[in-house]
Write a protein that holds these residues in place. Structure first.
Motif, PDB file in Angstrom:
ATOM      1  N   ALA A 280      48.429  35.934  34.591  1.00  0.00           N
ATOM      2  CA  ALA A 280      48.488  37.351  34.211  1.00  0.00           C
ATOM      3  C   ALA A 280      48.553  38.118  35.449  1.00  0.00           C
ATOM      4  CB  ALA A 280      47.192  37.778  33.455  1.00  0.00           C
ATOM      5  N   ASP A 281      49.505  39.080  35.440  1.00  0.00           N
ATOM      6  CA  ASP A 281      49.899  39.888  36.643  1.00  0.00           C
ATOM      7  C   ASP A 281      48.468  40.482  37.213  1.00  0.00           C
ATOM      8  OD1 ASP A 281      52.732  41.551  35.419  1.00  0.00           O
ATOM      9  OD2 ASP A 281      52.313  39.662  36.506  1.00  0.00           O
ATOM     10  N   SER A 282      47.540  40.761  36.323  1.00  0.00           N
ATOM     11  CA  SER A 282      46.182  41.386  36.695  1.00  0.00           C
ATOM     12  C   SER A 282      45.265  40.400  37.717  1.00  0.00           C
ATOM     13  CB  SER A 282      45.325  41.696  35.691  1.00  0.00           C
ATOM     14  OG  SER A 282      45.076  40.709  34.799  1.00  0.00           O
ATOM     15  N   VAL A 283      45.653  39.205  37.685  1.00  0.00           N
ATOM     16  CA  VAL A 283      44.750  38.190  38.356  1.00  0.00           C
ATOM     17  C   VAL A 283      45.534  37.605  39.474  1.00  0.00           C
ATOM     18  CG1 VAL A 283      43.441  37.712  36.474  1.00  0.00           C
ATOM     19  CG2 VAL A 283      45.199  36.160  36.951  1.00  0.00           C
ATOM     20  N   LYS A 284      46.806  37.765  39.449  1.00  0.00           N
ATOM     21  CA  LYS A 284      47.823  36.995  40.627  1.00  0.00           C
ATOM     22  C   LYS A 284      47.588  37.175  41.842  1.00  0.00           C
ATOM     23  CE  LYS A 284      51.773  36.869  38.567  1.00  0.00           C
ATOM     24  NZ  LYS A 284      53.220  37.138  38.185  1.00  0.00           N
ATOM     25  N   ASP A 285      47.388  36.187  42.688  1.00  0.00           N
ATOM     26  CA  ASP A 285      46.946  36.252  43.919  1.00  0.00           C
ATOM     27  C   ASP A 285      45.456  36.213  44.204  1.00  0.00           C
ATOM     28  OD1 ASP A 285      49.783  38.561  44.853  1.00  0.00           O
ATOM     29  OD2 ASP A 285      49.652  36.196  44.834  1.00  0.00           O
ATOM     30  N   ARG A 286      44.562  36.311  42.988  1.00  0.00           N
ATOM     31  CA  ARG A 286      43.339  36.267  43.120  1.00  0.00           C
ATOM     32  C   ARG A 286      42.779  35.120  42.742  1.00  0.00           C
ATOM     33  NH1 ARG A 286      40.166  39.928  40.711  1.00  0.00           N
ATOM     34  NH2 ARG A 286      41.738  40.424  39.043  1.00  0.00           N
ATOM     35  N   PHE A 287      43.222  34.418  41.447  1.00  0.00           N
ATOM     36  CA  PHE A 287      42.827  33.408  40.782  1.00  0.00           C
ATOM     37  C   PHE A 287      43.694  32.197  41.016  1.00  0.00           C
ATOM     38  CE2 PHE A 287      40.664  35.912  36.984  1.00  0.00           C
ATOM     39  CZ  PHE A 287      39.734  36.528  38.035  1.00  0.00           C
ATOM     40  N   THR A 288      43.426  30.917  41.026  1.00  0.00           N
ATOM     41  CA  THR A 288      43.986  29.870  41.059  1.00  0.00           C
ATOM     42  C   THR A 288      43.510  28.730  39.948  1.00  0.00           C
ATOM     43  OG1 THR A 288      44.077  30.017  43.368  1.00  0.00           O
ATOM     44  CG2 THR A 288      44.475  27.957  42.446  1.00  0.00           C
TER      45      THR A 288
ATOM     46  N   GLN B  35      39.469  29.073  39.905  1.00  0.00           N
ATOM     47  CA  GLN B  35      39.057  29.688  40.963  1.00  0.00           C
ATOM     48  C   GLN B  35      39.053  31.201  40.945  1.00  0.00           C
ATOM     49  OE1 GLN B  35      36.880  28.258  43.599  1.00  0.00           O
ATOM     50  NE2 GLN B  35      36.730  30.357  44.192  1.00  0.00           N
ATOM     51  N   MET B  36      38.338  32.078  41.124  1.00  0.00           N
ATOM     52  CA  MET B  36      38.076  33.276  40.960  1.00  0.00           C
ATOM     53  C   MET B  36      37.811  34.003  42.358  1.00  0.00           C
ATOM     54  SD  MET B  36      37.227  34.027  36.945  1.00  0.00           S
ATOM     55  CE  MET B  36      35.587  33.913  37.224  1.00  0.00           C
ATOM     56  N   ASN B  37      38.675  34.638  42.945  1.00  0.00           N
ATOM     57  CA  ASN B  37      38.304  35.522  44.178  1.00  0.00           C
ATOM     58  C   ASN B  37      38.569  36.788  44.041  1.00  0.00           C
ATOM     59  OD1 ASN B  37      37.681  32.846  45.474  1.00  0.00           O
ATOM     60  ND2 ASN B  37      40.003  32.651  46.061  1.00  0.00           N
ATOM     61  N   SER B  38      37.900  37.789  44.872  1.00  0.00           N
ATOM     62  CA  SER B  38      38.085  39.003  44.908  1.00  0.00           C
ATOM     63  C   SER B  38      37.846  39.669  43.499  1.00  0.00           C
ATOM     64  CB  SER B  38      39.408  39.525  45.587  1.00  0.00           C
ATOM     65  OG  SER B  38      39.572  38.829  46.820  1.00  0.00           O
ATOM     66  N   LEU B  39      36.651  39.388  43.084  1.00  0.00           N
ATOM     67  CA  LEU B  39      36.512  39.602  41.601  1.00  0.00           C
ATOM     68  C   LEU B  39      36.210  41.159  41.391  1.00  0.00           C
ATOM     69  CD1 LEU B  39      34.114  36.770  40.585  1.00  0.00           C
ATOM     70  CD2 LEU B  39      36.204  37.291  39.312  1.00  0.00           C
ATOM     71  N   LYS B  40      36.644  41.578  40.490  1.00  0.00           N
ATOM     72  CA  LYS B  40      36.727  43.191  40.121  1.00  0.00           C
ATOM     73  C   LYS B  40      35.725  43.284  38.950  1.00  0.00           C
ATOM     74  CE  LYS B  40      41.130  43.804  41.950  1.00  0.00           C
ATOM     75  NZ  LYS B  40      42.756  44.276  41.698  1.00  0.00           N
ATOM     76  N   PRO B  41      35.424  44.709  38.615  1.00  0.00           N
ATOM     77  CA  PRO B  41      34.494  44.846  37.181  1.00  0.00           C
ATOM     78  C   PRO B  41      35.374  44.512  36.062  1.00  0.00           C
ATOM     79  CG  PRO B  41      33.820  46.366  39.079  1.00  0.00           C
ATOM     80  CD  PRO B  41      35.004  45.567  39.532  1.00  0.00           C
ATOM     81  N   GLU B  42      36.623  44.956  36.198  1.00  0.00           N
ATOM     82  CA  GLU B  42      37.626  44.710  34.949  1.00  0.00           C
ATOM     83  C   GLU B  42      38.026  43.271  34.669  1.00  0.00           C
ATOM     84  OE1 GLU B  42      38.082  46.691  37.958  1.00  0.00           O
ATOM     85  OE2 GLU B  42      40.162  46.628  38.379  1.00  0.00           O
TER      86      GLU B  42
END
Length: 124
Positions: A61-69, A82-89
């Motif tokens: 999803a665009d909202s997680v691209k470059d942060r999740f793998t 793998q979820m990096n740079s997590l945000k409240p959303e």
């Protein structure tokens, strides 16, 4: 019927990382695409990431691209997120899902087995 069990959720602060795991009973795991979805309170379940049966193709999803793998190990019947740079959303219940075909789908109707979900909460 493939059974899926997620783990790895938790409560973290914004900017932290988490690694979700999904363990599958054997069945058709190695011949199907896999996906991760999430659902926030009051919202519909949404696609997060998907991986083809062999692992060679991935969608995000665009909202997680470059942060999740997303990754998978067919020998161990596991798929990880793998979820990096997590945000409240990013807060929500995360579900692992088994695809109906080899091809990655992005809607819930493209998947026919679901785990029970694991809660991810990101505080600001």
């Amino acid at each position: 019927q493939v059974q899926l069990v997620e783990s790895g959720g938790g409560l973290v602060q914004a900017g932290a990382s988490l690694r979700l795991a999904c363990a599958a009973s054997r069945g058709t795991f190695s011949s199907a695409a896999m996906g991760w979805f999430r659902q926030a309170p009051g919202k519909e379940r949404e696609f997060v990431a998907g991986i083809s049966f062999g692992g060679g193709s991935r969608l995000y999803a665009d909202s997680v691209k470059d942060r999740f793998t997303i990754s998978r190990d067919n020998a161990k019947y596991t798929v990880n997120l793998q979820m990096n740079s997590l945000k409240p959303e990013d807060t929500g219940v995360y579900y692992c899902a088994l695809g109906k075909t080899l091809v990655i789908g992005t809607t819930t109707s493209d998947f026919n087995s679901w785990g029970q979900g694991t809660q991810v909460t990101v505080s600001s």
